[in-house]
Design a protein around this motif. Structure first.
Motif, PDB file in Angstrom:
ATOM      1  N   GLY A  71       0.783  -1.224   0.000  1.00  0.00           N
ATOM      2  CA  GLY A  71       0.000   0.000   0.000  1.00  0.00           C
ATOM      3  C   GLY A  71       0.815   1.274   0.000  1.00  0.00           C
ATOM      4  N   CYS A  72       2.070   1.209  -0.478  1.00  0.00           N
ATOM      5  CA  CYS A  72       2.949   2.382  -0.448  1.00  0.00           C
ATOM      6  C   CYS A  72       3.249   2.945  -1.829  1.00  0.00           C
ATOM      7  CB  CYS A  72       4.250   2.046   0.282  1.00  0.00           C
ATOM      8  SG  CYS A  72       4.036   1.860   2.068  1.00  0.00           S
ATOM      9  N   GLY A  73       2.509   2.523  -2.837  1.00  0.00           N
ATOM     10  CA  GLY A  73       2.647   3.143  -4.146  1.00  0.00           C
ATOM     11  C   GLY A  73       3.534   2.419  -5.136  1.00  0.00           C
ATOM     12  N   LYS A  74       3.849   1.137  -4.883  1.00  0.00           N
ATOM     13  CA  LYS A  74       4.718   0.407  -5.817  1.00  0.00           C
ATOM     14  C   LYS A  74       4.060   0.266  -7.190  1.00  0.00           C
ATOM     15  CE  LYS A  74       5.276  -3.345  -3.342  1.00  0.00           C
ATOM     16  NZ  LYS A  74       4.522  -2.989  -2.126  1.00  0.00           N
ATOM     17  N   SER A  75       2.776  -0.064  -7.224  1.00  0.00           N
ATOM     18  CA  SER A  75       2.111  -0.289  -8.505  1.00  0.00           C
ATOM     19  C   SER A  75       2.031   0.996  -9.320  1.00  0.00           C
ATOM     20  CB  SER A  75       0.709  -0.877  -8.289  1.00  0.00           C
ATOM     21  OG  SER A  75      -0.092  -0.011  -7.505  1.00  0.00           O
ATOM     22  N   THR A  76       1.782   2.122  -8.649  1.00  0.00           N
ATOM     23  CA  THR A  76       1.748   3.409  -9.360  1.00  0.00           C
ATOM     24  C   THR A  76       3.114   3.737  -9.931  1.00  0.00           C
ATOM     25  OG1 THR A  76      -0.011   4.240  -7.912  1.00  0.00           O
ATOM     26  CG2 THR A  76       1.240   5.871  -9.150  1.00  0.00           C
ATOM     27  N   PHE A  77       4.153   3.517  -9.151  1.00  0.00           N
ATOM     28  CA  PHE A  77       5.516   3.754  -9.624  1.00  0.00           C
ATOM     29  C   PHE A  77       5.816   2.880 -10.832  1.00  0.00           C
ATOM     30  CE2 PHE A  77      10.278   3.802  -8.254  1.00  0.00           C
ATOM     31  CZ  PHE A  77      10.566   4.592  -9.347  1.00  0.00           C
ATOM     32  N   MET A  78       5.377   1.626 -10.802  1.00  0.00           N
ATOM     33  CA  MET A  78       5.625   0.726 -11.922  1.00  0.00           C
ATOM     34  C   MET A  78       4.938   1.216 -13.188  1.00  0.00           C
ATOM     35  SD  MET A  78       7.724  -1.639 -11.108  1.00  0.00           S
ATOM     36  CE  MET A  78       8.507  -0.221 -10.363  1.00  0.00           C
ATOM     37  N   ARG A  79       3.750   1.758 -13.053  1.00  0.00           N
ATOM     38  CA  ARG A  79       3.046   2.283 -14.225  1.00  0.00           C
ATOM     39  C   ARG A  79       3.768   3.490 -14.803  1.00  0.00           C
ATOM     40  NH1 ARG A  79      -3.090   3.259 -12.992  1.00  0.00           N
ATOM     41  NH2 ARG A  79      -2.358   3.742 -10.881  1.00  0.00           N
ATOM     42  N   ARG A  80       4.300   4.341 -13.927  1.00  0.00           N
ATOM     43  CA  ARG A  80       5.071   5.492 -14.412  1.00  0.00           C
ATOM     44  C   ARG A  80       6.354   5.031 -15.105  1.00  0.00           C
ATOM     45  NH1 ARG A  80       2.919  10.230 -12.394  1.00  0.00           N
ATOM     46  NH2 ARG A  80       1.834  10.109 -10.387  1.00  0.00           N
ATOM     47  N   LEU A  81       7.026   4.050 -14.519  1.00  0.00           N
ATOM     48  CA  LEU A  81       8.285   3.571 -15.073  1.00  0.00           C
ATOM     49  C   LEU A  81       8.087   2.933 -16.447  1.00  0.00           C
ATOM     50  CD1 LEU A  81      11.312   2.931 -14.835  1.00  0.00           C
ATOM     51  CD2 LEU A  81      10.693   0.854 -13.578  1.00  0.00           C
ATOM     52  N   THR A  82       7.128   2.034 -16.560  1.00  0.00           N
ATOM     53  CA  THR A  82       6.909   1.366 -17.841  1.00  0.00           C
ATOM     54  C   THR A  82       6.453   2.355 -18.909  1.00  0.00           C
ATOM     55  OG1 THR A  82       4.661   0.738 -17.110  1.00  0.00           O
ATOM     56  CG2 THR A  82       6.414  -0.889 -16.830  1.00  0.00           C
ATOM     57  N   SER A  83       5.762   3.423 -18.511  1.00  0.00           N
ATOM     58  CA  SER A  83       5.338   4.443 -19.461  1.00  0.00           C
ATOM     59  C   SER A  83       6.532   5.174 -20.063  1.00  0.00           C
ATOM     60  CB  SER A  83       4.415   5.449 -18.781  1.00  0.00           C
ATOM     61  OG  SER A  83       4.100   6.531 -19.646  1.00  0.00           O
ATOM     62  N   VAL A  84       7.568   5.392 -19.267  1.00  0.00           N
ATOM     63  CA  VAL A  84       8.783   6.061 -19.751  1.00  0.00           C
ATOM     64  C   VAL A  84       9.407   5.261 -20.894  1.00  0.00           C
ATOM     65  CG1 VAL A  84      11.178   6.592 -19.129  1.00  0.00           C
ATOM     66  CG2 VAL A  84       9.314   7.336 -17.638  1.00  0.00           C
ATOM     67  N   PHE A  85       9.362   3.938 -20.804  1.00  0.00           N
ATOM     68  CA  PHE A  85       9.967   3.085 -21.826  1.00  0.00           C
ATOM     69  C   PHE A  85       9.018   2.827 -22.998  1.00  0.00           C
ATOM     70  CE2 PHE A  85      12.683   2.135 -18.225  1.00  0.00           C
ATOM     71  CZ  PHE A  85      13.935   2.094 -18.821  1.00  0.00           C
ATOM     72  N   GLY A  86       7.760   3.161 -22.845  1.00  0.00           N
ATOM     73  CA  GLY A  86       6.802   2.993 -23.927  1.00  0.00           C
ATOM     74  C   GLY A  86       6.160   1.617 -23.920  1.00  0.00           C
ATOM     75  N   GLY A  87       4.963   1.551 -24.459  1.00  0.00           N
ATOM     76  CA  GLY A  87       4.251   0.278 -24.525  1.00  0.00           C
ATOM     77  C   GLY A  87       3.456   0.018 -23.262  1.00  0.00           C
ATOM     78  N   ALA A  88       2.276  -0.547 -23.432  1.00  0.00           N
ATOM     79  CA  ALA A  88       1.415  -0.853 -22.285  1.00  0.00           C
ATOM     80  C   ALA A  88       1.906  -2.101 -21.562  1.00  0.00           C
ATOM     81  CB  ALA A  88      -0.022  -1.050 -22.751  1.00  0.00           C
ATOM     82  N   ALA A  89       1.898  -2.034 -20.230  1.00  0.00           N
ATOM     83  CA  ALA A  89       2.299  -3.190 -19.418  1.00  0.00           C
ATOM     84  C   ALA A  89       1.062  -4.039 -19.139  1.00  0.00           C
ATOM     85  CB  ALA A  89       2.939  -2.727 -18.120  1.00  0.00           C
ATOM     86  N   GLU A  90       1.123  -5.313 -19.531  1.00  0.00           N
ATOM     87  CA  GLU A  90      -0.029  -6.200 -19.408  1.00  0.00           C
ATOM     88  C   GLU A  90       0.398  -7.547 -18.840  1.00  0.00           C
ATOM     89  OE1 GLU A  90      -1.384  -6.438 -23.408  1.00  0.00           O
ATOM     90  OE2 GLU A  90      -2.435  -4.509 -23.346  1.00  0.00           O
ATOM     91  N   PRO A  91      -0.543  -8.303 -18.249  1.00  0.00           N
ATOM     92  CA  PRO A  91      -0.226  -9.667 -17.788  1.00  0.00           C
ATOM     93  C   PRO A  91       0.157 -10.554 -18.966  1.00  0.00           C
ATOM     94  CG  PRO A  91      -2.299  -8.884 -16.841  1.00  0.00           C
ATOM     95  CD  PRO A  91      -1.920  -7.904 -17.912  1.00  0.00           C
ATOM     96  N   PRO A  92       0.878 -11.648 -18.713  1.00  0.00           N
ATOM     97  CA  PRO A  92       1.257 -12.558 -19.802  1.00  0.00           C
ATOM     98  C   PRO A  92       0.031 -13.036 -20.580  1.00  0.00           C
ATOM     99  CG  PRO A  92       2.430 -13.121 -17.787  1.00  0.00           C
ATOM    100  CD  PRO A  92       1.417 -12.083 -17.409  1.00  0.00           C
TER     101      PRO A  92
END
Length: 408
Positions: A71-92
């Motif tokens: 509950g400390c914002g890891k998932s939000t950070f991951m969305r920001r990080l993957t956005s920097v590299f481009g492409g949507a992050a999705e489950p396998p």
């Protein structure tokens, strides 16, 4: 006969016989690299000098570690990080719908909860929390992260957060960038040694409590007493096993109560510090105005709209767990994200590719939690720094000539 030196390369190599000037067309030769085992030689065996050009490029996976409590914002950070590299992050694709893994064009994010060795019932029977190392398989974590770093696919387990059970494993192929996020990415020394860069999200107890009240009371109908009990039950293990990892992090994003409103305990206005370790390979800390100076700046005025209680930035050198660091701090929140460009223009070493990229990323994800304050700003900047780190690592593996000897 002395054996030639052996080396491990994650490369593709072209091998040629040079001319006297090492120019022009080369005659191709087959090269044998060997170590302790002597090759079979006969009187017709001769040696020739060759030039071995190895293109390393992106063959070896870059590994990033992100540690934080639940509950400390890891998932939000991951969305920001993957956005920097481009492409949507999705489950396998075609995999377990309850998979915790996210895959994009460049990055794969795995949740370290998948390395729980005990399911929910098992933890309850043994009287341990998920934060306790005894509830996690660090041997498997190390083996699989190491394998992916070296370009090998793994059958990674899945912890099902819905059922609390351990599901059958899923195949994870080595990506260009592997992010391991969760409670323990820096706890085990072996796993820690595999990280190319590490981040810790440090949410103060006051802010964590305020956030949990807002979420659990407003959205889930929990009582104040049950929320307090839940936090207190986790605290001993958090203090013992999770919090100490921040001393190993290359960057820490620390979230604290504001100092602009005396006695504030609502957690709506935040003071956020970006603590950056000095001397980290391929990482130059961000600075405000003048590198190494001590700066206090209130940017509110003609170029930045600020409602009460305003915005204050500070920057300067400090020490953190006995190590030299640079600290950039923001207290307050933005009224208009499009005006963030004014602040961005005064920051240096932010690793942008064009003027205004930080502001563009913030506007793109204006609906993400923390977008109006330092959490979103610093998460975005760290994401850009990780992109720069990745590009530097790839560049450092560029083609280089290596002289060897060939049997012909």
């Amino acid at each position: 006969m002395a054996a030639a030196a052996a080396c491990t390369l994650y490369t593709t190599c072209s091998i040629s016989t040079p001319t006297k000037l090492q120019l022009g067309s080369f005659q191709k030769k087959q090269v044998l690299f060997y170590n302790n085992t002597k090759p079979v030689l006969n009187k017709n065996t001769t040696f020739t000098t060759v030039i071995t050009t190895c293109s390393v490029g992106e063959s070896q996976t870059v590994v990033i570690g992100l540690a934080a409590d639940s509950g400390c914002g890891k998932s939000t950070f991951m969305r920001r990080l993957t956005s920097v590299f481009g492409g949507a992050a999705e489950p396998p694709k075609g995999g377990n719908p309850d998979s915790n893994t996210l895959i994009s064009d460049t990055t794969t994010v795995i949740c370290l909860d998948d390395y729980h060795s005990l399911d929910r019932t098992g933890r309850k029977e043994k009287g341990v929390t998920a934060l306790d190392p005894r509830a996690n398989d660090f041997d498997l974590m190390y083996e699989q992260v190491k394998a992916m770093k070296n370009g090998q696919s793994v059958d990674k387990p899945i912890y099902n957060h819905v059922t609390g059970l351990l599901d059958p494993p899923e195949v994870i192929k080595p990506p260009k960038i592997l992010v391991i996020e969760g409670l323990h990415p820096m706890y085990d020394e072996r796993v820690r040694s595999l990280l190319d860069f590490s981040i810790y999200l440090d949410i103060s107890n006051e802010v964590k409590f305020a956030w949990k009240i807002q979420r659990d009371m407003a959205e889930r109908g929990h009582s104040l007493e049950s929320i307090k009990a839940s936090i207190e039950a986790r605290k001993p293990d958090f203090d013992a096993y999770i919090d100490p990892q921040k001393q190993y992090a290359d960057a820490v994003i620390e979230v604290l109560p504001t100092q602009l409103i005396p006695g504030d305990n609502e957690g709506k206005v935040l003071r956020v510090r970006l603590i950056m370790k000095e001397g980290v390979n391929m990482f130059n800390p961000v600075y405000l105005f003048d590198e190494g100076s001590t700066i206090s700046w209130i940017p509110c005025g003609r170029k930045l709209t600020c409602s009460y209680p305003g915005i204050k930035f500070t920057y300067g050198p400090d020490t953190y767990f006995g190590q030299e660091v640079s600290v950039l701090e923001m207290d307050g929140q933005f009224d208009r994200l499009d005006e963030l460009i004014y602040v961005e223009s005064h920051l240096s070493n932010i690793s942008t590719k064009f003027y205004g990229e930080v502001t563009q990323q913030m506007l793109k994800h204006s609906d993400f939690p923390g977008s109006s304050n330092g959490t979103g700003l610093f998460q975005t900047i760290v994401g850009l720094k990780i992109r720069d780190l990745y590009e530097q690592i790839v560049a450092s593996r560029a083609a280089a000539p290596v002289e060897g000897r060939a049997l012909i």
